[in-house]
Scaffold this motif. Sequence first.
Motif: not given
Length: 578
Positions: A277-295
Amino acid sequence: MRWQYASSRWTELVTMLIERHVRTNGVTMNNDLTFFTNEPEATLLDRFRTTLAHVQYFDVLVGYFRTSGFHLLYDAFEGIEKIRILVGLNIDRPSFEIIEDAREQNRLDFLSHKRTKDAIAKTVVREMEHSPDSYETELGVRKFIEFLQSGKLEIRAHPSQRIHAKVYIQRFPEAFMDYGRVITGSSNFSQSGLQGNYEFNVELKNRADVEFALAKFETLWGEAVDISETYVETVQRHTWLNDQIRPYDLYLKFLYEYFVEDINIDQDSDIYVPEGFLDLAYQRQAMASAKKILEAYGGVFLADVVGLGKTYIAAMLAQQLPGRKLVICPPVLKDYWRETFFEFGIGGAVVESMGKLDAIRQMDLSRFDYVFIDEAHRFRNEGTQGYTKLHEICWGRKVILVSATPLNNTIQDIFAQLKLFQLPRRSTIPGVRNLEAFFKKRTKRIKTAETEFGRGSPEYAQTVKAVAQEVREKVLKHVMVRRTRHEIVHFFAQDIEKRGLAFPEVAEPQRIVYRFDAEIERSFDTTLAKLRGFQYARYTPLLYLRRGLTPFEAQQQRNVGGFMKGILVKRLESSFYA
Protein backbone atom coordinates in the motif's frame (compact mmCIF):
# COMPACT_ATOMS: atom_id res chain seq x y z
CA MET A 1 40.65 24.70 28.44
CA ARG A 2 40.26 24.85 32.21
CA TRP A 3 36.51 24.54 31.81
CA GLN A 4 36.87 20.82 30.99
CA TYR A 5 37.50 20.18 34.65
CA ALA A 6 34.87 22.57 36.00
CA SER A 7 32.61 19.93 37.46
CA SER A 8 35.33 18.15 39.43
CA ARG A 9 36.75 21.49 40.62
CA TRP A 10 33.42 22.63 41.94
CA THR A 11 32.79 19.29 43.64
CA GLU A 12 36.11 19.74 45.42
CA LEU A 13 35.21 23.35 46.20
CA VAL A 14 31.89 22.46 47.85
CA THR A 15 33.51 19.64 49.82
CA MET A 16 36.35 21.86 51.00
CA LEU A 17 34.02 24.68 51.99
CA ILE A 18 31.81 22.41 54.06
CA GLU A 19 34.73 20.56 55.67
CA ARG A 20 36.46 23.85 56.53
CA HIS A 21 33.28 25.27 58.04
CA VAL A 22 32.60 22.12 60.06
CA ARG A 23 36.13 22.09 61.44
CA THR A 24 35.86 25.72 62.44
CA ASN A 25 32.31 25.87 63.76
CA GLY A 26 31.18 22.34 64.43
CA VAL A 27 27.69 22.90 63.02
CA THR A 28 24.75 20.63 63.78
CA MET A 29 21.67 19.71 61.80
CA ASN A 30 19.46 21.45 64.33
CA ASN A 31 20.75 24.91 63.43
CA ASP A 32 18.04 26.24 61.09
CA LEU A 33 20.25 29.19 60.13
CA THR A 34 22.81 26.87 58.57
CA PHE A 35 20.87 24.23 56.61
CA PHE A 36 17.97 24.91 54.22
CA THR A 37 15.86 22.04 52.86
CA ASN A 38 12.75 23.95 51.69
CA GLU A 39 10.77 22.37 54.50
CA PRO A 40 8.49 24.75 56.44
CA GLU A 41 10.52 27.46 58.17
CA ALA A 42 13.63 26.35 56.24
CA THR A 43 13.19 27.46 52.66
CA LEU A 44 16.01 28.98 50.69
CA LEU A 45 13.62 31.67 49.51
CA ASP A 46 12.95 32.85 53.06
CA ARG A 47 16.67 32.92 53.82
CA PHE A 48 17.42 35.07 50.78
CA ARG A 49 14.64 37.50 51.64
CA THR A 50 16.21 37.97 55.04
CA THR A 51 19.88 38.35 54.06
CA LEU A 52 19.59 40.14 50.69
CA ALA A 53 18.25 43.23 52.39
CA HIS A 54 21.84 43.91 53.58
CA VAL A 55 23.80 42.65 50.55
CA GLN A 56 25.83 44.91 48.22
CA TYR A 57 27.08 42.28 45.74
CA PHE A 58 25.31 39.04 44.88
CA ASP A 59 26.92 36.37 42.68
CA VAL A 60 25.12 33.21 41.53
CA LEU A 61 26.58 30.10 39.93
CA VAL A 62 24.04 27.47 38.89
CA GLY A 63 23.78 24.66 36.38
CA TYR A 64 20.27 25.77 35.41
CA PHE A 65 18.74 29.21 35.58
CA ARG A 66 15.00 29.70 35.25
CA THR A 67 13.40 33.12 35.14
CA SER A 68 10.45 31.50 36.94
CA GLY A 69 12.35 32.05 40.20
CA PHE A 70 13.12 35.71 39.58
CA HIS A 71 9.70 37.17 40.38
CA LEU A 72 9.97 35.68 43.86
CA LEU A 73 13.03 37.81 44.69
CA TYR A 74 13.09 40.84 42.40
CA ASP A 75 11.87 43.14 45.21
CA ALA A 76 14.72 41.90 47.43
CA PHE A 77 17.18 42.70 44.61
CA GLU A 78 16.13 46.36 44.38
CA GLY A 79 18.68 47.49 46.98
CA ILE A 80 21.61 45.41 45.68
CA GLU A 81 24.29 47.32 43.78
CA LYS A 82 25.45 44.50 41.48
CA ILE A 83 24.12 41.04 40.62
CA ARG A 84 26.05 38.52 38.51
CA ILE A 85 24.52 35.23 37.37
CA LEU A 86 26.71 32.53 35.81
CA VAL A 87 24.97 29.48 34.36
CA GLY A 88 26.28 26.20 33.03
CA LEU A 89 24.79 24.64 29.91
CA ASN A 90 22.95 21.36 29.53
CA ILE A 91 23.48 21.21 25.74
CA ASP A 92 22.74 18.28 23.48
CA ARG A 93 25.38 15.78 22.41
CA PRO A 94 25.80 17.02 18.79
CA SER A 95 26.45 20.56 20.03
CA PHE A 96 28.94 19.32 22.57
CA GLU A 97 30.82 17.33 19.90
CA ILE A 98 31.05 20.46 17.72
CA ILE A 99 32.53 22.39 20.64
CA GLU A 100 35.01 19.59 21.37
CA ASP A 101 36.07 19.51 17.71
CA ALA A 102 36.52 23.29 17.71
CA ARG A 103 38.67 23.12 20.84
CA GLU A 104 41.01 20.61 19.21
CA GLN A 105 41.38 22.91 16.18
CA ASN A 106 41.91 26.06 18.30
CA ARG A 107 38.56 27.51 17.22
CA LEU A 108 36.95 27.23 20.63
CA ASP A 109 36.13 30.87 21.35
CA PHE A 110 34.15 31.60 18.19
CA LEU A 111 32.15 28.40 17.84
CA SER A 112 31.61 27.62 21.52
CA HIS A 113 30.48 31.16 22.24
CA LYS A 114 28.05 31.12 19.32
CA ARG A 115 26.70 27.72 20.35
CA THR A 116 26.37 28.93 23.92
CA LYS A 117 24.22 31.89 22.89
CA ASP A 118 22.10 29.72 20.58
CA ALA A 119 21.56 27.15 23.32
CA ILE A 120 20.58 29.85 25.83
CA ALA A 121 18.11 31.36 23.35
CA LYS A 122 16.46 27.98 22.82
CA THR A 123 16.31 27.43 26.58
CA VAL A 124 14.66 30.80 27.18
CA VAL A 125 12.06 30.22 24.44
CA ARG A 126 11.28 26.76 25.79
CA GLU A 127 10.92 28.10 29.33
CA MET A 128 8.57 30.87 28.23
CA GLU A 129 6.45 28.41 26.24
CA HIS A 130 5.87 26.33 29.37
CA SER A 131 5.73 29.12 31.94
CA PRO A 132 2.40 30.17 33.48
CA ASP A 133 0.66 32.90 31.51
CA SER A 134 0.36 35.02 34.64
CA TYR A 135 1.01 38.52 35.95
CA GLU A 136 3.74 37.21 38.27
CA THR A 137 5.65 35.57 35.42
CA GLU A 138 5.46 38.68 33.25
CA LEU A 139 6.45 40.96 36.13
CA GLY A 140 9.48 38.83 36.98
CA VAL A 141 10.71 38.69 33.38
CA ARG A 142 10.23 42.42 32.81
CA LYS A 143 12.10 43.23 36.04
CA PHE A 144 14.89 40.89 34.96
CA ILE A 145 15.17 42.71 31.62
CA GLU A 146 15.03 46.08 33.38
CA PHE A 147 17.97 45.09 35.62
CA LEU A 148 19.92 43.81 32.60
CA GLN A 149 19.40 46.98 30.58
CA SER A 150 20.35 49.23 33.50
CA GLY A 151 23.60 47.34 34.15
CA LYS A 152 22.51 46.33 37.63
CA LEU A 153 22.45 42.70 36.50
CA GLU A 154 24.79 40.72 34.25
CA ILE A 155 24.24 37.15 33.11
CA ARG A 156 26.82 34.92 31.48
CA ALA A 157 26.89 31.30 30.38
CA HIS A 158 29.87 29.00 30.57
CA PRO A 159 30.46 26.95 27.37
CA SER A 160 30.83 23.76 29.36
CA GLN A 161 28.20 21.13 29.96
CA ARG A 162 30.07 19.96 33.04
CA ILE A 163 29.06 22.72 35.46
CA HIS A 164 26.34 21.56 37.83
CA ALA A 165 27.36 23.49 40.96
CA LYS A 166 24.87 25.65 42.87
CA VAL A 167 26.66 28.43 44.76
CA TYR A 168 25.26 31.77 45.98
CA ILE A 169 27.84 34.33 47.15
CA GLN A 170 26.67 37.36 49.15
CA ARG A 171 28.96 40.24 50.10
CA PHE A 172 27.93 42.95 52.52
CA PRO A 173 29.02 46.65 52.50
CA GLU A 174 32.35 47.50 54.16
CA ALA A 175 30.69 48.94 57.26
CA PHE A 176 28.70 45.73 57.87
CA MET A 177 29.77 43.45 60.70
CA ASP A 178 30.37 40.44 58.37
CA TYR A 179 32.16 40.13 55.03
CA GLY A 180 29.53 37.90 53.47
CA ARG A 181 27.87 34.50 53.10
CA VAL A 182 28.12 31.46 50.79
CA ILE A 183 25.16 29.15 50.31
CA THR A 184 25.86 25.94 48.41
CA GLY A 185 23.98 22.70 47.90
CA SER A 186 21.35 21.31 45.52
CA SER A 187 19.06 24.27 44.72
CA ASN A 188 19.07 25.79 41.23
CA PHE A 189 17.82 29.33 40.76
CA SER A 190 14.23 28.43 39.96
CA GLN A 191 10.88 28.49 41.69
CA SER A 192 11.10 24.81 42.58
CA GLY A 193 14.71 25.18 43.73
CA LEU A 194 13.92 28.11 46.00
CA GLN A 195 10.80 26.76 47.66
CA GLY A 196 9.21 23.81 45.84
CA ASN A 197 11.51 20.79 45.77
CA TYR A 198 13.05 19.11 48.78
CA GLU A 199 16.64 20.39 48.64
CA PHE A 200 19.75 20.35 50.82
CA ASN A 201 21.75 23.57 51.13
CA VAL A 202 24.27 24.83 53.69
CA GLU A 203 25.21 28.42 54.54
CA LEU A 204 28.90 29.21 55.23
CA LYS A 205 29.72 32.48 57.04
CA ASN A 206 33.52 32.63 57.38
CA ARG A 207 35.30 35.29 55.35
CA ALA A 208 37.83 32.70 54.13
CA ASP A 209 35.01 30.55 52.71
CA VAL A 210 33.45 33.51 50.94
CA GLU A 211 36.80 34.65 49.46
CA PHE A 212 37.65 31.11 48.32
CA ALA A 213 34.29 30.73 46.54
CA LEU A 214 34.55 34.23 45.06
CA ALA A 215 38.01 33.53 43.61
CA LYS A 216 36.75 30.39 41.87
CA PHE A 217 33.69 32.27 40.63
CA GLU A 218 35.85 35.05 39.14
CA THR A 219 37.92 32.50 37.21
CA LEU A 220 34.86 30.93 35.59
CA TRP A 221 33.25 34.33 35.06
CA GLY A 222 36.23 35.36 32.96
CA GLU A 223 35.83 32.28 30.76
CA ALA A 224 32.08 32.73 30.27
CA VAL A 225 30.04 34.30 27.49
CA ASP A 226 27.91 37.41 28.09
CA ILE A 227 24.34 36.49 27.17
CA SER A 228 22.54 39.58 28.49
CA GLU A 229 21.68 40.92 25.03
CA THR A 230 20.80 37.43 23.79
CA TYR A 231 18.36 36.99 26.67
CA VAL A 232 16.65 40.34 26.15
CA GLU A 233 16.40 39.92 22.37
CA THR A 234 15.02 36.38 22.70
CA VAL A 235 12.33 37.36 25.18
CA GLN A 236 11.28 40.46 23.27
CA ARG A 237 11.27 38.89 19.79
CA HIS A 238 10.57 35.18 20.20
CA THR A 239 8.25 34.70 23.20
CA TRP A 240 4.76 35.72 24.24
CA LEU A 241 6.27 38.59 26.25
CA ASN A 242 6.49 40.62 23.07
CA ASP A 243 5.12 44.13 22.75
CA GLN A 244 5.58 44.15 18.97
CA ILE A 245 3.19 41.32 18.07
CA ARG A 246 1.11 42.32 15.06
CA PRO A 247 -2.46 41.16 14.34
CA TYR A 248 -1.02 39.17 11.44
CA ASP A 249 1.33 37.34 13.85
CA LEU A 250 -1.63 36.43 16.04
CA TYR A 251 -3.47 35.19 12.97
CA LEU A 252 -0.54 32.93 12.03
CA LYS A 253 -0.32 31.66 15.61
CA PHE A 254 -4.05 30.90 15.56
CA LEU A 255 -3.69 28.97 12.30
CA TYR A 256 -0.78 26.99 13.68
CA GLU A 257 -2.61 26.02 16.87
CA TYR A 258 -5.74 25.07 14.91
CA PHE A 259 -3.86 22.95 12.39
CA VAL A 260 -1.05 21.70 14.65
CA GLU A 261 -2.34 18.10 14.57
CA ASP A 262 -2.45 18.13 10.77
CA ILE A 263 0.97 19.76 10.53
CA ASN A 264 2.60 17.29 12.91
CA ILE A 265 0.76 14.21 11.69
CA ASP A 266 4.00 12.35 10.94
CA GLN A 267 5.29 12.95 14.46
CA ASP A 268 2.05 12.48 16.40
CA SER A 269 0.49 9.45 14.69
CA ASP A 270 1.98 5.99 14.55
CA ILE A 271 0.31 4.80 11.35
CA TYR A 272 0.95 1.31 10.04
CA VAL A 273 0.68 1.04 6.27
CA PRO A 274 0.75 -2.59 5.02
CA GLU A 275 3.26 -3.76 2.47
CA GLY A 276 1.95 -3.12 -1.01
CA PHE A 277 0.00 0.00 0.00
CA LEU A 278 1.23 3.52 -0.74
CA ASP A 279 1.76 5.79 2.26
CA LEU A 280 0.15 8.91 0.80
CA ALA A 281 0.32 12.31 2.50
CA TYR A 282 -3.20 13.34 1.50
CA GLN A 283 -4.63 10.20 3.12
CA ARG A 284 -2.69 10.82 6.32
CA GLN A 285 -3.94 14.39 6.39
CA ALA A 286 -7.53 13.23 5.91
CA MET A 287 -7.12 10.76 8.77
CA ALA A 288 -5.76 13.46 11.09
CA SER A 289 -8.60 15.86 10.23
CA ALA A 290 -11.23 13.14 10.61
CA LYS A 291 -9.86 12.16 14.02
CA LYS A 292 -9.96 15.75 15.23
CA ILE A 293 -13.55 16.18 13.99
CA LEU A 294 -14.62 12.85 15.50
CA GLU A 295 -13.27 13.81 18.91
CA ALA A 296 -14.90 17.24 18.78
CA TYR A 297 -18.36 16.37 17.43
CA GLY A 298 -18.86 12.64 17.91
CA GLY A 299 -19.08 11.95 14.19
CA VAL A 300 -17.47 12.73 10.84
CA PHE A 301 -18.23 12.52 7.13
CA LEU A 302 -15.44 10.93 5.09
CA ALA A 303 -16.62 12.29 1.76
CA ASP A 304 -13.67 12.46 -0.62
CA VAL A 305 -14.69 12.01 -4.24
CA VAL A 306 -14.63 8.56 -5.79
CA GLY A 307 -11.21 6.96 -6.19
CA LEU A 308 -9.24 8.69 -3.41
CA GLY A 309 -9.22 5.71 -1.03
CA LYS A 310 -11.86 6.46 1.58
CA THR A 311 -11.77 2.86 2.82
CA TYR A 312 -8.02 3.09 3.43
CA ILE A 313 -8.44 6.43 5.20
CA ALA A 314 -11.12 4.84 7.39
CA ALA A 315 -8.74 1.97 8.18
CA MET A 316 -5.97 4.43 9.15
CA LEU A 317 -8.46 6.24 11.35
CA ALA A 318 -9.57 2.99 12.97
CA GLN A 319 -5.91 2.32 13.88
CA GLN A 320 -5.85 5.52 15.93
CA LEU A 321 -9.09 4.86 17.82
CA PRO A 322 -9.22 2.81 21.01
CA GLY A 323 -12.12 0.44 21.59
CA ARG A 324 -14.22 -1.88 19.42
CA LYS A 325 -15.47 -1.00 15.94
CA LEU A 326 -18.61 -1.99 14.05
CA VAL A 327 -18.63 -1.68 10.26
CA ILE A 328 -21.95 -1.58 8.38
CA CYS A 329 -21.59 -1.83 4.60
CA PRO A 330 -23.34 -3.14 1.46
CA PRO A 331 -23.36 -6.97 1.31
CA VAL A 332 -20.99 -7.12 -1.66
CA LEU A 333 -18.35 -5.12 0.24
CA LYS A 334 -18.23 -7.15 3.48
CA ASP A 335 -15.20 -9.20 2.45
CA TYR A 336 -13.46 -6.07 1.18
CA TRP A 337 -13.86 -4.26 4.52
CA ARG A 338 -12.81 -7.35 6.50
CA GLU A 339 -9.67 -7.80 4.38
CA THR A 340 -8.76 -4.11 4.56
CA PHE A 341 -9.09 -3.93 8.35
CA PHE A 342 -7.13 -7.17 8.71
CA GLU A 343 -4.30 -5.89 6.48
CA PHE A 344 -4.13 -2.62 8.44
CA GLY A 345 -3.80 -4.55 11.70
CA ILE A 346 -7.20 -3.70 13.15
CA GLY A 347 -8.42 -6.54 15.31
CA GLY A 348 -11.77 -7.10 16.94
CA ALA A 349 -13.83 -5.23 14.34
CA VAL A 350 -17.23 -6.65 13.41
CA VAL A 351 -18.30 -6.21 9.76
CA GLU A 352 -21.99 -6.66 8.95
CA SER A 353 -24.30 -6.08 6.00
CA MET A 354 -26.75 -3.20 5.75
CA GLY A 355 -29.45 -5.77 5.18
CA LYS A 356 -28.98 -7.25 8.64
CA LEU A 357 -29.77 -4.31 10.85
CA ASP A 358 -32.20 -6.42 12.89
CA ALA A 359 -29.44 -8.93 13.62
CA ILE A 360 -27.08 -6.13 14.59
CA ARG A 361 -29.67 -4.74 17.00
CA GLN A 362 -29.72 -8.10 18.77
CA MET A 363 -26.00 -7.84 19.49
CA ASP A 364 -24.57 -6.42 22.69
CA LEU A 365 -24.12 -2.93 21.22
CA SER A 366 -22.55 -1.62 24.41
CA ARG A 367 -19.25 -3.27 23.43
CA PHE A 368 -18.90 -1.02 20.37
CA ASP A 369 -17.38 2.44 20.65
CA TYR A 370 -17.39 3.38 16.94
CA VAL A 371 -19.69 2.68 14.00
CA PHE A 372 -18.34 2.93 10.45
CA ILE A 373 -21.11 3.20 7.82
CA ASP A 374 -20.09 2.70 4.21
CA GLU A 375 -22.26 4.27 1.50
CA ALA A 376 -23.97 6.22 4.26
CA HIS A 377 -26.11 8.12 1.73
CA ARG A 378 -28.34 5.05 1.58
CA PHE A 379 -29.69 6.17 4.96
CA ARG A 380 -30.55 9.70 3.86
CA ASN A 381 -34.31 9.14 4.26
CA GLU A 382 -35.21 9.20 7.94
CA GLY A 383 -38.76 8.06 7.17
CA THR A 384 -37.66 4.48 6.49
CA GLN A 385 -37.45 1.57 8.93
CA GLY A 386 -33.81 1.08 7.99
CA TYR A 387 -32.93 4.57 9.11
CA THR A 388 -34.77 4.10 12.42
CA LYS A 389 -32.89 0.88 13.11
CA LEU A 390 -29.54 2.44 12.20
CA HIS A 391 -30.23 5.44 14.44
CA GLU A 392 -30.81 3.04 17.33
CA ILE A 393 -27.53 1.25 16.57
CA CYS A 394 -25.55 4.52 16.45
CA TRP A 395 -27.02 5.98 19.63
CA GLY A 396 -24.29 6.73 22.19
CA ARG A 397 -21.47 5.81 19.82
CA LYS A 398 -19.14 7.81 17.60
CA VAL A 399 -20.05 7.56 13.94
CA ILE A 400 -17.93 7.60 10.79
CA LEU A 401 -20.02 8.14 7.65
CA VAL A 402 -18.25 7.06 4.45
CA SER A 403 -19.82 8.37 1.25
CA ALA A 404 -18.74 10.25 -1.86
CA THR A 405 -22.32 11.51 -2.32
CA PRO A 406 -23.77 12.43 1.10
CA LEU A 407 -26.31 14.69 -0.64
CA ASN A 408 -28.45 13.10 -3.35
CA ASN A 409 -31.73 14.96 -3.49
CA THR A 410 -32.19 17.72 -0.91
CA ILE A 411 -30.41 19.21 2.08
CA GLN A 412 -32.62 16.99 4.25
CA ASP A 413 -30.30 14.16 3.20
CA ILE A 414 -27.51 15.87 5.14
CA PHE A 415 -29.74 16.59 8.12
CA ALA A 416 -30.82 12.95 8.41
CA GLN A 417 -27.22 11.71 8.44
CA LEU A 418 -26.16 14.42 10.91
CA LYS A 419 -28.76 13.17 13.35
CA LEU A 420 -26.91 9.86 13.58
CA PHE A 421 -24.37 11.60 15.83
CA GLN A 422 -25.82 15.05 16.63
CA LEU A 423 -28.89 15.96 18.67
CA PRO A 424 -31.13 17.95 16.29
CA ARG A 425 -31.99 20.65 18.85
CA ARG A 426 -28.81 20.56 20.94
CA SER A 427 -26.04 20.48 18.40
CA THR A 428 -22.39 20.97 19.31
CA ILE A 429 -21.60 22.51 15.92
CA PRO A 430 -20.43 26.12 16.48
CA GLY A 431 -23.10 28.69 15.72
CA VAL A 432 -25.81 26.13 14.87
CA ARG A 433 -27.27 25.03 18.17
CA ASN A 434 -30.62 24.02 16.64
CA LEU A 435 -29.98 21.95 13.51
CA GLU A 436 -33.66 21.24 13.07
CA ALA A 437 -34.55 24.93 12.84
CA PHE A 438 -31.53 25.60 10.61
CA PHE A 439 -32.51 23.03 7.97
CA LYS A 440 -36.25 23.73 8.25
CA LYS A 441 -35.71 27.42 7.49
CA ARG A 442 -33.58 26.72 4.42
CA THR A 443 -35.87 24.01 3.09
CA LYS A 444 -38.72 26.51 3.29
CA ARG A 445 -36.67 29.05 1.29
CA ILE A 446 -36.16 26.53 -1.50
CA LYS A 447 -39.81 25.55 -1.60
CA THR A 448 -40.87 29.20 -1.70
CA ALA A 449 -38.55 29.82 -4.65
CA GLU A 450 -39.95 26.76 -6.42
CA THR A 451 -43.53 27.95 -5.91
CA GLU A 452 -42.87 31.53 -6.99
CA PHE A 453 -40.45 31.00 -9.88
CA GLY A 454 -40.57 27.31 -10.84
CA ARG A 455 -37.81 24.68 -10.73
CA GLY A 456 -36.23 25.65 -14.01
CA SER A 457 -35.95 29.37 -13.27
CA PRO A 458 -32.68 31.25 -12.63
CA GLU A 459 -34.15 32.53 -9.34
CA TYR A 460 -34.75 28.97 -8.11
CA ALA A 461 -31.25 27.88 -9.10
CA GLN A 462 -29.74 30.90 -7.32
CA THR A 463 -31.69 30.11 -4.14
CA VAL A 464 -30.56 26.48 -4.14
CA LYS A 465 -26.97 27.59 -4.67
CA ALA A 466 -27.12 30.10 -1.80
CA VAL A 467 -28.62 27.54 0.58
CA ALA A 468 -26.00 24.96 -0.35
CA GLN A 469 -23.28 27.51 0.37
CA GLU A 470 -24.75 28.21 3.83
CA VAL A 471 -24.94 24.51 4.66
CA ARG A 472 -21.30 24.06 3.64
CA GLU A 473 -19.99 27.09 5.52
CA LYS A 474 -22.05 26.81 8.70
CA VAL A 475 -22.32 23.04 9.14
CA LEU A 476 -20.37 20.77 6.84
CA LYS A 477 -16.99 22.48 7.14
CA HIS A 478 -16.98 21.47 10.82
CA VAL A 479 -17.87 17.80 10.37
CA MET A 480 -16.78 16.77 6.87
CA VAL A 481 -13.53 15.80 5.17
CA ARG A 482 -13.99 16.19 1.42
CA ARG A 483 -11.38 16.81 -1.28
CA THR A 484 -11.59 16.63 -5.06
CA ARG A 485 -8.90 15.24 -7.35
CA HIS A 486 -8.03 18.78 -8.39
CA GLU A 487 -7.42 19.76 -4.74
CA ILE A 488 -5.24 16.68 -4.14
CA VAL A 489 -3.12 17.46 -7.19
CA HIS A 490 -2.83 21.12 -6.17
CA PHE A 491 -2.06 20.79 -2.45
CA PHE A 492 -0.17 17.47 -2.43
CA ALA A 493 1.67 17.80 -5.73
CA GLN A 494 5.10 17.05 -4.27
CA ASP A 495 4.05 13.79 -2.63
CA ILE A 496 1.96 12.69 -5.62
CA GLU A 497 4.91 13.30 -7.95
CA LYS A 498 7.33 11.50 -5.63
CA ARG A 499 5.07 8.42 -5.68
CA GLY A 500 4.87 8.51 -9.45
CA LEU A 501 1.09 8.91 -9.40
CA ALA A 502 -1.20 10.83 -11.69
CA PHE A 503 -4.94 11.08 -12.10
CA PRO A 504 -6.09 10.25 -15.64
CA GLU A 505 -7.38 13.17 -17.63
CA VAL A 506 -10.81 12.37 -19.03
CA ALA A 507 -11.18 13.32 -22.66
CA GLU A 508 -14.16 15.26 -23.90
CA PRO A 509 -17.00 12.99 -25.14
CA GLN A 510 -17.09 12.42 -28.88
CA ARG A 511 -20.20 11.83 -30.93
CA ILE A 512 -20.17 8.55 -32.83
CA VAL A 513 -22.75 8.12 -35.60
CA TYR A 514 -23.64 4.64 -36.73
CA ARG A 515 -25.94 3.62 -39.58
CA PHE A 516 -28.43 0.74 -39.83
CA ASP A 517 -29.09 -1.35 -42.85
CA ALA A 518 -32.75 -1.71 -43.88
CA GLU A 519 -33.42 -4.88 -41.90
CA ILE A 520 -31.97 -3.64 -38.62
CA GLU A 521 -33.75 -0.31 -38.99
CA ARG A 522 -37.11 -2.09 -39.38
CA SER A 523 -36.37 -4.18 -36.28
CA PHE A 524 -35.33 -1.08 -34.33
CA ASP A 525 -38.48 0.87 -35.24
CA THR A 526 -40.70 -2.13 -34.47
CA THR A 527 -39.08 -2.55 -31.06
CA LEU A 528 -39.55 1.14 -30.20
CA ALA A 529 -43.20 0.95 -31.22
CA LYS A 530 -43.76 -2.03 -28.92
CA LEU A 531 -42.01 -0.26 -26.02
CA ARG A 532 -44.28 2.74 -26.52
CA GLY A 533 -47.31 0.51 -26.54
CA PHE A 534 -46.53 -1.28 -23.27
CA GLN A 535 -48.74 -0.28 -20.30
CA TYR A 536 -46.04 -1.01 -17.64
CA ALA A 537 -48.86 -2.21 -15.40
CA ARG A 538 -46.64 -3.97 -12.92
CA TYR A 539 -45.02 -0.61 -12.13
CA THR A 540 -48.26 1.38 -12.00
CA PRO A 541 -50.70 -0.86 -10.06
CA LEU A 542 -52.51 1.98 -8.28
CA LEU A 543 -53.85 3.28 -11.61
CA TYR A 544 -56.14 0.25 -11.72
CA LEU A 545 -57.78 0.78 -8.33
CA ARG A 546 -61.54 1.31 -8.55
CA ARG A 547 -61.59 3.96 -5.82
CA GLY A 548 -59.63 6.35 -8.01
CA LEU A 549 -56.54 8.39 -7.20
CA THR A 550 -55.80 11.99 -6.46
CA PRO A 551 -54.10 13.84 -9.32
CA PHE A 552 -50.85 13.76 -7.34
CA GLU A 553 -50.99 9.98 -6.74
CA ALA A 554 -51.86 9.31 -10.40
CA GLN A 555 -48.92 11.44 -11.55
CA GLN A 556 -46.58 9.54 -9.24
CA GLN A 557 -47.65 6.27 -10.85
CA ARG A 558 -47.23 7.61 -14.37
CA ASN A 559 -43.77 8.90 -13.46
CA VAL A 560 -42.71 5.42 -12.38
CA GLY A 561 -44.05 3.91 -15.61
CA GLY A 562 -42.26 6.54 -17.69
CA PHE A 563 -39.04 5.91 -15.78
CA MET A 564 -39.15 2.20 -16.62
CA LYS A 565 -39.91 2.95 -20.26
CA GLY A 566 -36.86 5.21 -20.40
CA ILE A 567 -34.65 2.48 -18.92
CA LEU A 568 -35.70 0.02 -21.63
CA VAL A 569 -35.08 2.54 -24.41
CA LYS A 570 -31.64 3.38 -22.99
CA ARG A 571 -30.75 -0.28 -22.89
CA LEU A 572 -31.82 -0.66 -26.47
CA GLU A 573 -29.67 2.27 -27.56
CA SER A 574 -26.71 1.64 -25.24
CA SER A 575 -24.58 0.40 -28.14
CA PHE A 576 -24.75 -0.76 -31.75
CA TYR A 577 -24.46 -4.36 -30.54
CA ALA A 578 -27.38 -3.98 -28.14
